[in-house]
Design an enzyme around this catalytic site. Structure first.
Site, PDB file in Angstrom:
ATOM      1  CE1 TYR A 342      -3.193   2.866   0.550  1.00 40.59           C
ATOM      2  CE2 TYR A 342      -3.870   2.045   2.498  1.00 40.59           C
ATOM      3  CZ  TYR A 342      -3.947   2.844   1.639  1.00 40.59           C
ATOM      4  OH  TYR A 342      -4.952   3.798   1.697  1.00 40.59           O
ATOM      5  CB  CYS A 343       1.058   4.351   0.144  1.00 48.42           C
ATOM      6  SG  CYS A 343       1.379   6.074   0.024  1.00 48.42           S
ATOM      7  CB  VAL A 344       5.715   4.845   0.784  1.00 49.83           C
ATOM      8  CG1 VAL A 344       5.568   4.416   1.937  1.00 49.83           C
ATOM      9  CG2 VAL A 344       7.225   4.836   0.115  1.00 49.83           C
ATOM     10  N   GLY A 346       3.829  -0.325  -1.274  1.00 53.45           N
ATOM     11  CA  GLY A 346       3.834  -0.752  -2.643  1.00 53.45           C
ATOM     12  C   GLY A 346       5.071  -0.414  -3.329  1.00 53.45           C
TER      13      GLY A 346
END
Length: 607
Positions: A342-344, A346
């Site tokens: 998720y987000c960073v 990812g």
């Protein structure tokens, strides 16, 4: 003598803005001044104790340098300067004429009106009372003029233009008449009706928030006393089964008798805490996954201090994802897992998957990216903070302590939506003197985490600034890594209104992946678009578009599905698994003992 009945006489609107009890008002002003002294004392206390306060000099210099370029463009040429002044004078003249007609009792169409959805000017007196209407329109005229100057400055590169537009937007938000007592009818009425009690309570709250922030204003967006991690947020049952200096690994209890053979391993961002995926029983994605028959593991990143100053992206890969993967597979007694970033988290996962492929490591079954950027060509609004000068200044600041304070990133995120996430709370808390509404999402948003200096430098320089991974030039252990190295099936989720990881950025990165890559677009933004339980039946999902061309082409050809993306993902996972099931796994799987109950102590660390 007859007495005139005034019960039905309309009240003069001016009386709404006059203090009925001057004596009580004076008392409250005295109390307010006392709390103001407390706020000042809380602000200077860290300096008296020798603590380093955030130095804003570099930030202010960047604002001045950027906006000076716009000013120079318009002032260097007399013709251009006259054009700019004439443009503003025209609208102000029209506003003045409008005011004269209205004073004469004539109807007058407004010269400037708020944009749809602008909540700052909803009070009826912004239009009904000519004084406030004039101030409102004058503000709108002037701020739109200032923005047009940025848009029409020809000699700016796009990055500088974006910075200038952002700075003008911040100044406009800060100077809005809705933020000040004497230019906001609602605040003026509130102050008059409460004889200034709101000001005394607001200043008390301000002093508390400066003290809580150790000399920096820690704006409360939700009542901090209404939530407690592990009590009414982050409450899905589970256990911490392993930990190191970087992260704890949580395994959640099975909710079904049989579970899929392949577990799910979630890598959340370390910029915020993982429990955004476990807010409460109705919103928890983690709980929902266990109810669908999945074994769920989650990394809970530590809230670091100076001891982790030299831990970079590669350290987080080794001591986070790869370390966690070893424990996940042993605890689940299987050889492959589905993994989520998720987000960073990812972005780190993408680098890790490319590294694993180059090393011949085949332990990943599928990968899911949630609002995660791989190619930063079209990165979001945060990119305005990233250029060589700003990075150098930020790195100097981080090197002083060995980490970036969580409040710095929280402020940056809030500034992207200042009229929603900053100024309404300034007004509500410190002028109205009211506690903010208890909201679990905003409680999580304010639960900020630090970032190790080396980690944040690596991320900003190699991804945001140089975009090395997308170019296939990011080196780890002397090996060049590229998105094309990622060959496992990918489920890639973007959100339509994301300012942090825009849909275009996610879509561009998706096209660089080396294997099957399903792009999915969901409604809403970076958080609400992801945390969207099916039971709520909110928003919509677009799938199966033509990904051979642009994002616009994909959108034109995509199929729209009402509601959450979670069930679509669950079906996709089922299609890409072995189909085998095993009895519901207990945390640790008999291999690891419980260190403590979920959510663990790392997520509770606050500074």
């Amino acid at each position: 003598m007859a007495v005139r009945d005034v019960s039905d006489t309309p009240r003069d609107p001016v009386l709404n803005y006059i203090v009925d009890n001057p004596e009580e008002f004076a008392k409250n002003l005295t109390v307010m001044l006392g709390h103001a002294n407390e706020a000042i004392a809380a602000y200077v206390a860290p300096m008296h104790q020798g603590e380093i306060k955030n130095d804003r000099t570099d930030e202010i210099a960047e604002w001045i340098r950027t906006l000076s370029r716009v000013t120079h463009y318009w002032m260097a040429d007399p013709a251009r300067a006259f054009e700019a002044q004439a443009r503003l004078a025209k609208d102000w003249t029209a506003l003045y004429a409008n005011a004269m007609r209205r004073m004469a009792g004539e109807d007058a169409e407004p010269v400037a009106s708020p944009e749809p959805g602008d909540k700052r000017f909803t009070d009826k007196d912004w239009s009904a009372v000519q004084f406030f209407d004039f101030i409102k329109q004058g503000y709108l005229i002037t701020t739109r003029w200032a923005q047009s100057l940025v848009d029409d400055t020809d000699d700016l590169d796009e990055h500088t233009r974006a910075k200038a537009a952002f700075y003008v937007k911040q100044l406009s938000a800060a100077l809005s008449p809705s933020n000040f007592i004497f230019t906001n009818p609602e605040l003026l009425r509130e102050t008059a009706s409460r004889s200034g009690e709101n000001l005394a309570l607001g200043m008390k709250m301000l002093a508390e928030d400066v003290a809580r922030g150790k000399g920096e204003l820690r704006l409360r967006q939700s009542d901090p006393n209404k939530f407690e991690v592990g009590v009414n947020v982050a409450v899905t049952p589970g256990d911490v089964i392993a930990e190191n200096r970087v992260a704890q690994l949580i395994q959640y209890q099975a909710a079904t008798k049989e579970v899929a053979k392949e577990p799910i391993f979630i890598v959340p961002p370390w910029i915020n805490k993982f429990y955004i995926l476990d807010l409460n029983s109705e919103k928890s994605m983690i709980r929902w996954l266990t109810q669908q028959g999945h074994t769920v593991f989650v990394l809970s990143w530590v809230n670091p201090d100076e001891a982790l100053a030299h831990h970079d992206f590669v350290s987080y890969m080794r001591e986070g994802i790869l370390w966690g993967l070893d424990h996940v597979l042993k605890a689940a007694k299987t050889d492959k897992t589905d993994i989520v970033g998720y987000c960073v988290g990812g972005t780190l996962l993408a680098m890790t998957l490319a590294y694993m492929e180059r090393m011949g490591d085949k332990r990943i079954n599928t990968a899911t990216f949630l609002t995660a950027q791989i190619d930063f060509t079209h990165a979001g609004d945060l990119k305005i903070f990233v250029d060589r000068d700003q990075l150098a200044a930020l790195e100097r600041k981080m090197d002083q302590k060995g980490y970036l304070e969580g409040s710095s990133m929280a402020t940056a995120f809030n500034m992207l939506r200042a009229n929603d996430l900053i100024w309404p709370y300034v007004v509500n808390n410190y002028i109205k003197g009211k506690d903010p509404f208890p909201f679990d999402l905003l409680f999580w948003n304010s639960d900020a985490t630090r970032m190790p200096a080396a980690n944040h430098k690596f991320y900003l320089r190699n991804f945001y600034l140089k975009n090395l991974f997308a170019k296939g030039e990011l080196e780890v252990d002397g090996i060049k890594l590229s998105p094309a190295n990622i060959n496992v099936p990918v489920f890639n989720v973007a959100t339509k209104e994301d300012h942090i990881a825009p849909a275009l950025s996610v879509y561009t990165g998706n096209k660089l992946l080396g294997g099957e890559a399903k792009f999915v677009l969901t409604g809403s933004g970076h958080i609400a678009g992801i945390v969207n339980p099916p039971d709520k039946n909110k928003y919509q999902v677009w799938v199966d578009g033509d990904d051979s061309g642009t994002l616009e082409r994909w959108m034109d050809t995509a199929r729209e599905v009402k509601g959450s993306w979670w069930p679509l993902w669950d079906r996709w996972l089922t299609e890409h698994r072995s189909g085998e099931t095993v009895p519901g796994r207990p945390p640790g799987g008999g291999v690891y003992n419980s260190i403590e109950a979920a959510p663990g102590r790392y997520v509770r660390m606050r500074y």
